[in-house]
Design a protein around this motif. Sequence first.
Motif, short mmCIF file in Angstrom:
data_model
loop_
_atom_site.label_atom_id
_atom_site.label_comp_id
_atom_site.label_asym_id
_atom_site.label_seq_id
_atom_site.Cartn_x
_atom_site.Cartn_y
_atom_site.Cartn_z
N GLY A 19 0.81 -1.21 0.00
CA GLY A 19 0.00 0.00 0.00
C GLY A 19 0.84 1.26 0.00
N ASP A 20 1.98 1.23 0.75
CA ASP A 20 2.85 2.40 0.76
C ASP A 20 3.46 2.63 -0.62
N ARG A 21 3.81 1.55 -1.28
CA ARG A 21 4.42 1.67 -2.61
C ARG A 21 3.44 2.29 -3.59
N LEU A 22 2.19 1.90 -3.51
CA LEU A 22 1.17 2.46 -4.40
C LEU A 22 0.95 3.94 -4.08
N ARG A 23 0.89 4.27 -2.82
CA ARG A 23 0.67 5.67 -2.43
C ARG A 23 1.79 6.57 -2.93
N LEU A 24 3.05 6.12 -2.74
CA LEU A 24 4.18 6.93 -3.17
C LEU A 24 4.20 7.10 -4.69
N ALA A 25 3.82 6.04 -5.42
CA ALA A 25 3.76 6.14 -6.87
C ALA A 25 2.69 7.13 -7.30
N GLU A 27 1.62 9.75 -5.51
CA GLU A 27 2.08 11.10 -5.18
C GLU A 27 3.16 11.56 -6.14
N ALA A 28 4.02 10.60 -6.56
CA ALA A 28 5.07 10.98 -7.52
C ALA A 28 4.48 11.37 -8.86
N ALA A 29 3.33 10.76 -9.21
CA ALA A 29 2.68 11.08 -10.48
C ALA A 29 1.81 12.32 -10.36
N GLY A 30 1.72 12.90 -9.18
CA GLY A 30 0.91 14.09 -8.98
C GLY A 30 -0.58 13.82 -9.05
N LEU A 31 -0.99 12.64 -8.64
CA LEU A 31 -2.40 12.25 -8.71
C LEU A 31 -3.00 12.23 -7.31
N SER A 32 -4.26 12.55 -7.25
CA SER A 32 -5.00 12.44 -5.99
C SER A 32 -5.78 11.12 -5.99
N LEU A 33 -6.31 10.77 -4.83
CA LEU A 33 -7.15 9.56 -4.77
C LEU A 33 -8.35 9.67 -5.70
N ALA A 34 -8.87 10.88 -5.84
CA ALA A 34 -10.01 11.08 -6.74
C ALA A 34 -9.61 10.79 -8.18
N ASP A 35 -8.36 11.21 -8.56
CA ASP A 35 -7.89 10.94 -9.92
C ASP A 35 -7.79 9.44 -10.17
N VAL A 36 -7.23 8.71 -9.19
CA VAL A 36 -7.09 7.25 -9.36
C VAL A 36 -8.47 6.59 -9.38
N ALA A 37 -9.39 7.11 -8.57
CA ALA A 37 -10.75 6.56 -8.56
C ALA A 37 -11.41 6.73 -9.92
N THR A 38 -11.14 7.89 -10.58
CA THR A 38 -11.72 8.13 -11.90
C THR A 38 -11.13 7.16 -12.92
N ARG A 39 -9.83 6.91 -12.82
CA ARG A 39 -9.19 6.00 -13.78
C ARG A 39 -9.59 4.53 -13.58
N THR A 40 -9.72 4.14 -12.34
CA THR A 40 -9.96 2.71 -12.04
C THR A 40 -11.43 2.38 -11.81
N ARG A 41 -12.26 3.44 -11.59
CA ARG A 41 -13.68 3.25 -11.25
C ARG A 41 -13.84 2.49 -9.92
N ALA A 49 -8.10 2.27 1.68
CA ALA A 49 -7.87 1.05 2.46
C ALA A 49 -6.69 0.28 1.89
N ILE A 50 -6.55 0.24 0.55
CA ILE A 50 -5.42 -0.47 -0.06
C ILE A 50 -4.11 0.24 0.29
N GLU A 51 -4.09 1.56 0.26
CA GLU A 51 -2.87 2.28 0.61
C GLU A 51 -2.44 2.02 2.05
N LYS A 52 -3.42 1.84 2.95
CA LYS A 52 -3.11 1.57 4.35
C LYS A 52 -2.93 0.08 4.62
N SER A 53 -3.08 -0.77 3.56
CA SER A 53 -3.03 -2.23 3.70
C SER A 53 -4.05 -2.72 4.72
N ASP A 54 -5.17 -2.01 4.78
CA ASP A 54 -6.27 -2.41 5.68
C ASP A 54 -7.30 -3.16 4.83
N PHE A 55 -7.00 -4.42 4.57
CA PHE A 55 -7.83 -5.19 3.63
C PHE A 55 -9.16 -5.64 4.23
N SER A 56 -9.33 -5.46 5.53
CA SER A 56 -10.59 -5.90 6.15
C SER A 56 -11.78 -5.07 5.69
#
Length: 280
Positions: A19-25, A27-41, A49-56
């Motif tokens: 989750g940390d690796r995804l979050r840093l990637a 932030e490095a791309a200059g994307l917000s969670l909303a941007d990723v949500a738009t791309r991935t639906r 939850a994935i960024e925090k590795s809180d899979f529950s």
Amino acid sequence: MTDEDVAPEQGELAITRTGDRLRLAREAAGLSLADVATRTRITQRHLAAIEKSDFSELPGRTYVTGFARAYARAVDLPEAEIGAAVRQELEDDEYGSRPLYEAYEPTDPARLPTARLTWTLVIVTLLLASAYGVWRFLSVEPDEALIAAQNRAADESEAPQSDAAATPATKAGAVAANAPVVLTGLSEVWIGFDDATGKTENWRTLEAGEVYQVPPAYIEQFTLRTSIPQALRVTVGGRDVGSIGPADTLVKGISLKPADLVAPTGGSGAAAPAGPRPKG
């Protein structure tokens, strides 16, 4: 001071899980969670939850892996590698959540019932069940109504029936009121149907072997006449009623009702010398 002595940045120390690796990637791309949500639906709540590795907080293991791979594609990370890393973290979490093994300690043999006591209980139970069955059998009284009905049936079957008490229907045999009345020509024969005044309303000639079923309306409204009774076979419900009159004699007024035809008088018709046969 060499490069090795330089302490790593705080962001690098935070990369401990996928989750940390995804979050840093992201932030490095200059994307917000909303941007990723738009791309991935995928909803922002699940991405966080994935960024925090809180899979529950995610629906299930299959969804966790799929969401993580989609997140990786959105931030240009190798999705197969991310998916494998997430599966490994899920397995580690499941292993850590397993209950501790507790050694089984058998019950103290002194507290277990002895074989003799067990068999005694079984025998007592069987005896009680048998006693209850015998009591039920002896306590159930026969149905008085059923016994009375059986006695009446036996008395009626043994009581003699006199010929005087027997009705004509009993002597001739029961016949249904709606039994079909069928006329069959044994040879060429003329038949007519008379109304209540004796007037012939309808007549016809039957050829040898010709079969004619009397309509129900005729049975109630008309009587039968013929000049060659021996050439006509009359059946009621498939039962031959026999001769309806002397040979070569005009008979008329023969009732077509099934009960009358099977009676000993054979329809109570009147006989008269045969006259000339109608031309048909």
